[in-house]
Write a protein that holds these residues in place. Structure first.
Motif, PDB file in Angstrom:
ATOM      1  N   ILE A 177       0.839  -1.209   0.000  1.00  0.00           N
ATOM      2  CA  ILE A 177       0.000   0.000   0.000  1.00  0.00           C
ATOM      3  C   ILE A 177       0.871   1.255   0.000  1.00  0.00           C
ATOM      4  N   LYS A 178       1.915   1.278   0.825  1.00  0.00           N
ATOM      5  CA  LYS A 178       2.789   2.464   0.864  1.00  0.00           C
ATOM      6  C   LYS A 178       3.506   2.664  -0.471  1.00  0.00           C
ATOM      7  N   GLY A 179       3.809   1.566  -1.166  1.00  0.00           N
ATOM      8  CA  GLY A 179       4.427   1.671  -2.486  1.00  0.00           C
ATOM      9  C   GLY A 179       3.495   2.302  -3.512  1.00  0.00           C
ATOM     10  N   MET A 180       2.214   1.998  -3.393  1.00  0.00           N
ATOM     11  CA  MET A 180       1.219   2.516  -4.328  1.00  0.00           C
ATOM     12  C   MET A 180       0.679   3.883  -3.917  1.00  0.00           C
ATOM     13  N   TYR A 181       0.470   4.063  -2.605  1.00  0.00           N
ATOM     14  CA  TYR A 181      -0.160   5.275  -2.080  1.00  0.00           C
ATOM     15  C   TYR A 181       0.629   5.781  -0.871  1.00  0.00           C
ATOM     16  N   PRO A 182       1.772   6.417  -1.103  1.00  0.00           N
ATOM     17  CA  PRO A 182       2.607   6.847   0.024  1.00  0.00           C
ATOM     18  C   PRO A 182       1.926   7.877   0.930  1.00  0.00           C
ATOM     19  N   GLU A 183       0.889   8.523   0.435  1.00  0.00           N
ATOM     20  CA  GLU A 183       0.201   9.545   1.232  1.00  0.00           C
ATOM     21  C   GLU A 183      -0.730   8.963   2.295  1.00  0.00           C
ATOM     22  N   ILE A 184      -1.071   7.678   2.199  1.00  0.00           N
ATOM     23  CA  ILE A 184      -1.951   7.051   3.195  1.00  0.00           C
ATOM     24  C   ILE A 184      -1.152   6.777   4.469  1.00  0.00           C
TER      25      ILE A 184
ATOM     26  N   ILE B 129       8.087   0.357  10.859  1.00  0.00           N
ATOM     27  CA  ILE B 129       8.549   1.733  10.702  1.00  0.00           C
ATOM     28  C   ILE B 129       9.389   1.866   9.429  1.00  0.00           C
ATOM     29  N   GLN B 130      10.274   0.895   9.177  1.00  0.00           N
ATOM     30  CA  GLN B 130      11.081   0.919   7.954  1.00  0.00           C
ATOM     31  C   GLN B 130      10.217   0.853   6.708  1.00  0.00           C
ATOM     32  N   SER B 131       9.090   0.167   6.794  1.00  0.00           N
ATOM     33  CA  SER B 131       8.200   0.015   5.638  1.00  0.00           C
ATOM     34  C   SER B 131       7.240   1.186   5.477  1.00  0.00           C
ATOM     35  N   GLY B 132       7.311   2.150   6.389  1.00  0.00           N
ATOM     36  CA  GLY B 132       6.503   3.352   6.207  1.00  0.00           C
ATOM     37  C   GLY B 132       5.337   3.522   7.153  1.00  0.00           C
ATOM     38  N   ALA B 133       5.235   2.668   8.177  1.00  0.00           N
ATOM     39  CA  ALA B 133       4.141   2.832   9.144  1.00  0.00           C
ATOM     40  C   ALA B 133       4.281   4.171   9.856  1.00  0.00           C
ATOM     41  N   SER B 134       3.146   4.795  10.122  1.00  0.00           N
ATOM     42  CA  SER B 134       3.129   6.100  10.791  1.00  0.00           C
ATOM     43  C   SER B 134       2.994   5.972  12.303  1.00  0.00           C
ATOM     44  N   GLY B 135       2.741   4.754  12.795  1.00  0.00           N
ATOM     45  CA  GLY B 135       2.576   4.560  14.222  1.00  0.00           C
ATOM     46  C   GLY B 135       2.309   3.102  14.545  1.00  0.00           C
TER      47      GLY B 135
END
Length: 132
Positions: A65-72, A90-96
């Motif tokens: 999902i972060k690869g497709m929609y980094p804004e989510i 966290i490395q994969s882009g989790a915000s929390g």
């Protein structure tokens, strides 16, 4: 906001907490495959997603999902936090990260922080989580 958890009771509990905090829950899924489908179709501002699920784990779905929609903004949820899971999330882009059992104040604080970090301009424009 999307809720993704394979446990129906956890989805119900989280939905109640989110709605009490002013968040609009626009969809729910039982696994990462469902999360991908709903993310593509609904484009939520925030996703609360369990780490361990059948078919596709939350970590796999997070990366896709972060690869497709980094804004989510994606907040990971787990009942068994490990250093590896937190680090990989966290490395994969989790915000929390939210740990079960849920503490209402902690859930809402984590989501507010995730929203601010992922959507700094949207908070000023849209007024915050009510539009999620």
């Amino acid at each position: 906001m999307l809720i993704v958890d394979d446990n129906e009771l956890m989805r119900t509990l989280l939905r109640s907490i989110l709605r009490s905090g002013g968040y609009q829950v626009i969809g729910e899924a039982k696994n990462g495959v469902g999360a991908l489908e709903l993310a593509q179709r609904l484009r939520p501002d925030i996703i609360c997603m369990d780490v361990v699920m059948p078919q596709m784990s939350g970590l796999e779905a997070l990366q896709t999902i972060k690869g497709m929609y980094p804004e989510i903004a994606i907040v990971m949820v787990t009942g068994t936090p490990s250093v590896d899971n937190v680090h990989q999330s966290i490395q994969s882009g989790a915000s929390g990260f939210i740990v079960k059992p849920f503490k209402v104040g902690k859930v809402l604080d984590t989501l507010r922080q995730a929203w601010r970090s992922a959507q700094p301009d949207a908070v000023a424009l849209n007024g915050g989580p009510e539009s999620a």
